[in-house]
Design a protein around this motif. Structure first.
Motif, short mmCIF file in Angstrom:
data_model
loop_
_atom_site.label_atom_id
_atom_site.label_comp_id
_atom_site.label_asym_id
_atom_site.label_seq_id
_atom_site.Cartn_x
_atom_site.Cartn_y
_atom_site.Cartn_z
N LYS A 1 14.92 5.90 6.28
CA LYS A 1 15.21 7.35 4.72
C LYS A 1 14.43 6.81 3.38
N GLN A 2 15.19 5.44 3.35
CA GLN A 2 14.36 4.62 2.08
C GLN A 2 12.39 4.97 2.28
N LEU A 3 12.17 3.70 3.53
CA LEU A 3 10.60 4.14 3.32
C LEU A 3 10.18 5.36 3.54
N SER A 4 10.42 6.87 3.60
CA SER A 4 9.94 7.69 3.73
C SER A 4 9.63 8.20 2.44
N VAL A 5 10.45 7.75 1.56
CA VAL A 5 9.82 7.91 0.22
C VAL A 5 8.42 7.75 -0.30
N PHE A 6 7.81 6.66 0.79
CA PHE A 6 6.25 6.45 -0.02
C PHE A 6 5.39 6.98 1.31
N VAL A 7 4.93 8.39 0.32
CA VAL A 7 3.81 9.29 1.32
C VAL A 7 3.33 9.29 -0.35
N VAL A 8 2.17 9.27 0.53
CA VAL A 8 1.12 9.41 -0.61
C VAL A 8 0.30 11.12 0.00
N ARG A 9 1.01 12.15 -0.76
CA ARG A 9 -0.09 13.04 -0.16
C ARG A 9 -1.21 13.96 -1.28
N ASN A 10 -1.10 13.05 -2.97
CA ASN A 10 -2.50 13.48 -3.53
C ASN A 10 -2.39 12.36 -4.87
N GLU A 11 -3.43 12.47 -5.51
CA GLU A 11 -3.38 11.46 -6.17
C GLU A 11 -2.48 11.24 -6.70
N GLU A 12 -1.55 11.80 -8.01
CA GLU A 12 -0.66 12.14 -8.01
C GLU A 12 0.56 10.78 -7.72
N ASP A 13 0.64 11.14 -5.95
CA ASP A 13 1.58 10.05 -5.64
C ASP A 13 0.99 8.84 -5.35
N ALA A 14 -0.01 9.26 -5.28
CA ALA A 14 -1.15 7.53 -5.52
C ALA A 14 -0.84 6.87 -6.57
N ILE A 15 -1.09 7.54 -7.88
CA ILE A 15 -0.47 6.15 -9.20
C ILE A 15 0.59 5.86 -9.24
#
Length: 137
Positions: free
Chosen positions: A15-29
């Motif tokens: 559950k905690q690791l699920s927050v580490f999802v990169v869907r776009n450049e903003e998430d990547a930053i």
């Protein structure tokens, strides 16, 4: 900014690791900034965070692999650098003759490795920015 705990219960890990999802450049930053904070804590001695740093690094690498690759040639980079510095062909004579600069810019000739290294020195940039010229026009 994402927050994290140093102590993780195994049943809540996914559950905690699920927050580490990169869907776009903003998430990547955001994830990149988070990774930077993790790295600072590891440097200060919290070595138990190394797996988390590695995990996040993999996620960022996978996202970066989905991005379109830049499509420019060494001639494009040379043209850009000349424009940015207000250079004329004569300003590059320490690396190549004016006629060679003209041929490169017009796509009739490729930059050589020696010319690429020389251009890197003139413009104080990594010569690899000009590597697109080798084998392409």
């Amino acid at each position: 900014m994402l927050a994290f705990k140093s102590v993780v219960k195994p049943e809540s890990l996914s559950k905690q690791l699920s927050v580490f999802v990169v869907r776009n450049e903003e998430d990547a930053i955001a994830l990149g900034e988070y990774l930077h904070e993790i790295d600072k804590r590891i440097y200060k001695g919290e070595v138990e965070l190394k797996p988390l740093a590695h995990y996040n690094g993999v996620i960022l690498s996978e996202f970066n692999g989905t991005l379109p690759k830049p499509t420019y040639t060494g001639a494009d980079m040379l043209r850009f650098m000349m424009e940015q510095h207000g250079h004329k062909q004569i300003d590059l004579e320490s690396v190549m003759a004016r006629s060679v600069v003209s041929e490169v810019l017009n796509g009739h000739r490729e930059l050589t490795v020696g010319q690429i290294k020389g251009l890197g020195k003139i413009y104080n940039i990594d010569p690899s920015f000009f590597l697109g010229a080798i084998g392409t026009r």
